[in-house]
Design a protein around this motif. Structure first.
Motif, PDB file in Angstrom:
ATOM      1  N   GLU A  48       4.842  -5.184  -1.599  1.00 59.59           N
ATOM      2  CA  GLU A  48       4.835  -4.497  -0.287  1.00 59.59           C
ATOM      3  C   GLU A  48       4.958  -2.991  -0.472  1.00 59.59           C
ATOM      4  O   GLU A  48       4.354  -2.205   0.268  1.00 59.59           O
ATOM      5  CB  GLU A  48       6.007  -4.944   0.627  1.00 59.59           C
ATOM      6  N   ASP A  49       5.740  -2.574  -1.474  1.00 53.26           N
ATOM      7  CA  ASP A  49       5.918  -1.129  -1.719  1.00 53.26           C
ATOM      8  C   ASP A  49       4.640  -0.522  -2.287  1.00 53.26           C
ATOM      9  O   ASP A  49       4.241   0.584  -1.917  1.00 53.26           O
ATOM     10  CB  ASP A  49       7.086  -0.882  -2.683  1.00 53.26           C
ATOM     11  N   LYS A  50       3.954  -1.271  -3.165  1.00 58.05           N
ATOM     12  CA  LYS A  50       2.680  -0.764  -3.706  1.00 58.05           C
ATOM     13  C   LYS A  50       1.697  -0.518  -2.569  1.00 58.05           C
ATOM     14  O   LYS A  50       1.022   0.494  -2.513  1.00 58.05           O
ATOM     15  CB  LYS A  50       2.056  -1.790  -4.658  1.00 58.05           C
ATOM     16  N   ILE A  51       1.647  -1.492  -1.653  1.00 58.80           N
ATOM     17  CA  ILE A  51       0.701  -1.375  -0.536  1.00 58.80           C
ATOM     18  C   ILE A  51       1.068  -0.183   0.353  1.00 58.80           C
ATOM     19  O   ILE A  51       0.207   0.619   0.723  1.00 58.80           O
ATOM     20  CB  ILE A  51       0.662  -2.696   0.267  1.00 58.80           C
ATOM     21  N   MET A  52       2.350  -0.044   0.633  1.00 61.56           N
ATOM     22  CA  MET A  52       2.814   1.071   1.474  1.00 61.56           C
ATOM     23  C   MET A  52       2.454   2.407   0.796  1.00 61.56           C
ATOM     24  O   MET A  52       1.949   3.331   1.444  1.00 61.56           O
ATOM     25  CB  MET A  52       4.339   0.902   1.653  1.00 61.56           C
ATOM     26  N   LEU A  53       2.663   2.503  -0.503  1.00 60.66           N
ATOM     27  CA  LEU A  53       2.380   3.759  -1.229  1.00 60.66           C
ATOM     28  C   LEU A  53       0.879   4.056  -1.254  1.00 60.66           C
ATOM     29  O   LEU A  53       0.455   5.206  -1.080  1.00 60.66           O
ATOM     30  CB  LEU A  53       2.923   3.679  -2.662  1.00 60.66           C
ATOM     31  N   ILE A  54       0.073   3.012  -1.462  1.00 55.07           N
ATOM     32  CA  ILE A  54      -1.385   3.234  -1.491  1.00 55.07           C
ATOM     33  C   ILE A  54      -1.855   3.661  -0.101  1.00 55.07           C
ATOM     34  O   ILE A  54      -2.654   4.580   0.038  1.00 55.07           O
ATOM     35  CB  ILE A  54      -2.138   1.968  -1.981  1.00 55.07           C
ATOM     36  N   ARG A  55      -1.319   2.991   0.935  1.00 59.84           N
ATOM     37  CA  ARG A  55      -1.714   3.351   2.320  1.00 59.84           C
ATOM     38  C   ARG A  55      -1.415   4.812   2.596  1.00 59.84           C
ATOM     39  O   ARG A  55      -2.230   5.534   3.149  1.00 59.84           O
ATOM     40  CB  ARG A  55      -0.967   2.490   3.345  1.00 59.84           C
ATOM     41  N   GLU A  56      -0.236   5.252   2.175  1.00 57.68           N
ATOM     42  CA  GLU A  56       0.127   6.659   2.418  1.00 57.68           C
ATOM     43  C   GLU A  56      -0.777   7.588   1.633  1.00 57.68           C
ATOM     44  O   GLU A  56      -1.222   8.616   2.125  1.00 57.68           O
ATOM     45  CB  GLU A  56       1.581   6.902   2.004  1.00 57.68           C
ATOM     46  N   ALA A  57      -1.067   7.201   0.375  1.00 52.73           N
ATOM     47  CA  ALA A  57      -1.854   8.079  -0.499  1.00 52.73           C
ATOM     48  C   ALA A  57      -3.296   8.229  -0.025  1.00 52.73           C
ATOM     49  O   ALA A  57      -3.922   9.259  -0.266  1.00 52.73           O
ATOM     50  CB  ALA A  57      -1.824   7.544  -1.935  1.00 52.73           C
ATOM     51  N   CYS A  58      -3.818   7.196   0.642  1.00 53.53           N
ATOM     52  CA  CYS A  58      -5.243   7.300   1.024  1.00 53.53           C
ATOM     53  C   CYS A  58      -5.435   7.288   2.531  1.00 53.53           C
ATOM     54  O   CYS A  58      -6.483   6.902   3.016  1.00 53.53           O
ATOM     55  CB  CYS A  58      -6.068   6.232   0.302  1.00 53.53           C
ATOM     56  N   LYS A  59      -4.421   7.748   3.257  1.00 57.38           N
ATOM     57  CA  LYS A  59      -4.505   7.675   4.729  1.00 57.38           C
ATOM     58  C   LYS A  59      -5.639   8.523   5.312  1.00 57.38           C
ATOM     59  O   LYS A  59      -6.111   8.247   6.412  1.00 57.38           O
ATOM     60  CB  LYS A  59      -3.163   8.005   5.386  1.00 57.38           C
ATOM     61  N   ASP A  60      -6.104   9.529   4.563  1.00 56.23           N
ATOM     62  CA  ASP A  60      -7.196  10.377   5.085  1.00 56.23           C
ATOM     63  C   ASP A  60      -8.584   9.816   4.772  1.00 56.23           C
ATOM     64  O   ASP A  60      -9.592  10.381   5.203  1.00 56.23           O
ATOM     65  CB  ASP A  60      -7.088  11.793   4.497  1.00 56.23           C
ATOM     66  N   LEU A  61      -8.642   8.753   4.008  1.00 49.91           N
ATOM     67  CA  LEU A  61      -9.951   8.181   3.646  1.00 49.91           C
ATOM     68  C   LEU A  61     -10.302   7.101   4.675  1.00 49.91           C
ATOM     69  O   LEU A  61      -9.748   5.998   4.651  1.00 49.91           O
ATOM     70  CB  LEU A  61      -9.912   7.593   2.228  1.00 49.91           C
ATOM     71  N   LYS A  62     -11.197   7.460   5.579  1.00 48.78           N
ATOM     72  CA  LYS A  62     -11.450   6.606   6.744  1.00 48.78           C
ATOM     73  C   LYS A  62     -12.170   5.297   6.390  1.00 48.78           C
ATOM     74  O   LYS A  62     -12.055   4.317   7.121  1.00 48.78           O
ATOM     75  CB  LYS A  62     -12.268   7.362   7.795  1.00 48.78           C
ATOM     76  N   ASN A  63     -12.938   5.284   5.304  1.00 52.67           N
ATOM     77  CA  ASN A  63     -13.683   4.061   4.972  1.00 52.67           C
ATOM     78  C   ASN A  63     -12.997   3.241   3.868  1.00 52.67           C
ATOM     79  O   ASN A  63     -13.638   2.470   3.164  1.00 52.67           O
ATOM     80  CB  ASN A  63     -15.133   4.376   4.587  1.00 52.67           C
ATOM     81  N   VAL A  64     -11.675   3.437   3.742  1.00 50.17           N
ATOM     82  CA  VAL A  64     -10.920   2.684   2.730  1.00 50.17           C
ATOM     83  C   VAL A  64      -9.930   1.753   3.411  1.00 50.17           C
ATOM     84  O   VAL A  64      -9.227   2.147   4.344  1.00 50.17           O
ATOM     85  CB  VAL A  64     -10.176   3.653   1.778  1.00 50.17           C
ATOM     86  N   GLU A  65      -9.925   0.511   2.937  1.00 48.88           N
ATOM     87  CA  GLU A  65      -8.952  -0.478   3.436  1.00 48.88           C
ATOM     88  C   GLU A  65      -8.061  -0.873   2.265  1.00 48.88           C
ATOM     89  O   GLU A  65      -8.518  -0.925   1.122  1.00 48.88           O
ATOM     90  CB  GLU A  65      -9.758  -1.696   3.942  1.00 48.88           C
ATOM     91  N   VAL A  66      -6.803  -1.161   2.543  1.00 52.97           N
ATOM     92  CA  VAL A  66      -5.853  -1.561   1.487  1.00 52.97           C
ATOM     93  C   VAL A  66      -5.484  -3.023   1.711  1.00 52.97           C
ATOM     94  O   VAL A  66      -5.174  -3.426   2.834  1.00 52.97           O
ATOM     95  CB  VAL A  66      -4.579  -0.687   1.535  1.00 52.97           C
ATOM     96  N   ASP A  67      -5.523  -3.795   0.628  1.00 49.89           N
ATOM     97  CA  ASP A  67      -5.214  -5.223   0.774  1.00 49.89           C
ATOM     98  C   ASP A  67      -4.580  -5.723  -0.526  1.00 49.89           C
ATOM     99  O   ASP A  67      -4.491  -4.979  -1.513  1.00 49.89           O
ATOM    100  CB  ASP A  67      -6.521  -5.985   1.070  1.00 49.89           C
ATOM    101  N   SER A  68      -4.177  -6.975  -0.531  1.00 57.42           N
ATOM    102  CA  SER A  68      -3.665  -7.586  -1.770  1.00 57.42           C
ATOM    103  C   SER A  68      -4.241  -8.989  -1.861  1.00 57.42           C
ATOM    104  O   SER A  68      -4.667  -9.571  -0.852  1.00 57.42           O
ATOM    105  CB  SER A  68      -2.137  -7.643  -1.752  1.00 57.42           C
ATOM    106  N   PHE A  69      -4.246  -9.512  -3.086  1.00 59.61           N
ATOM    107  CA  PHE A  69      -4.798 -10.850  -3.283  1.00 59.61           C
ATOM    108  C   PHE A  69      -4.201 -11.453  -4.539  1.00 59.61           C
ATOM    109  O   PHE A  69      -4.155 -10.798  -5.588  1.00 59.61           O
ATOM    110  CB  PHE A  69      -6.328 -10.770  -3.423  1.00 59.61           C
ATOM    111  N   ASP A  70      -3.755 -12.697  -4.422  1.00 58.50           N
ATOM    112  CA  ASP A  70      -3.206 -13.379  -5.591  1.00 58.50           C
ATOM    113  C   ASP A  70      -4.183 -14.492  -5.957  1.00 58.50           C
ATOM    114  O   ASP A  70      -4.062 -15.614  -5.487  1.00 58.50           O
ATOM    115  CB  ASP A  70      -1.812 -13.942  -5.245  1.00 58.50           C
ATOM    116  N   GLY A  71      -5.165 -14.151  -6.745  1.00 55.34           N
ATOM    117  CA  GLY A  71      -6.203 -15.115  -7.124  1.00 55.34           C
ATOM    118  C   GLY A  71      -7.267 -14.379  -7.904  1.00 55.34           C
ATOM    119  O   GLY A  71      -7.082 -13.216  -8.293  1.00 55.34           O
TER     120      GLY A  71
END
Ligand code: PNS
Length: 160
Positions: A48-71
């Motif tokens: 959850e912290d990795k996702i939060m940090l990535i979201r903050e780091a790329c918040k200005d990139l409008k065509n980027v989505e952040v997700d996670s996957f275990d598979g």
């Protein structure tokens, strides 16, 4: 609409990763950065912290989505109708591992292609491992990682 997946462990995301992400976002209509599980690495930062940090780091990139996957990454790519995987390449030492992974992915699913972006020289030596080592010894990591990551790691190592 061409979507690319940028998978990795991002433990944590570095300025090198962010540069690759920005360049991929310039090339593709949409980039999904996916925090995945590398079975050969033990994660230091909770998901959850990795996702939060990535979201903050790329918040200005409008065509980027952040997700996670275990598979399997290819299963995620199929699920998102994407057939391109993005990976950054730093030095020759990265090559063997990256080639093996790319070929394994394409053996599992021949429609999936890996696009490699060569890291800018100024980010060449940066790795998540090096950043964690420097942060653990209270060194200055602000040049290597986005600001929220530097603050997060400093706090984490100070608190123990
Ligand atoms: O940042 P990393 O650790 O080099 O990223 C590696 C990662 C997470 C992309 C890779 O281990 C991966 O794709 N894991 C998901 C499981 C999978 O698909 N494994 C087969 C790849 S050969």
């Amino acid at each position: 609409m061409k979507t690319a997946i940028y998978p990795g462990s991002f433990d944590p995301i570095t300025k090198g990763h962010l540069d690759v992400l920005k360049r991929a976002a310039d090339i593709f209509d949409k980039v999904i950065i996916v925090v995945s599980v590398n079975v050969n690495k033990t994660s230091f930062i909770p998901l959850e912290d990795k996702i939060m940090l990535i979201r903050e780091a790329c918040k200005d990139l409008k065509n980027v989505e952040v997700d996670s996957f275990d598979g399997l990454t290819i299963e995620y790519a199929k699920k998102r109708n994407a057939n391109v995987l993005i990976r950054g390449l730093r030095a020759v030492s990265d090559f063997e591992y990256e080639m093996q992974m790319s070929q394994a992915n394409s053996a599992l699913c021949s429609d999936i292609h890996t696009v490699f972006l060569i890291t800018k020289p100024k980010y060449n030596f940066i790795s998540s491992g090096t950043v964690k080592e420097i942060a653990r010894m209270n060194g200055d990591i602000s040049k290597f990682v986005p600001e929220p990551v530097a603050k997060y790691l400093e706090a984490k190592y100070t608190k123990g």
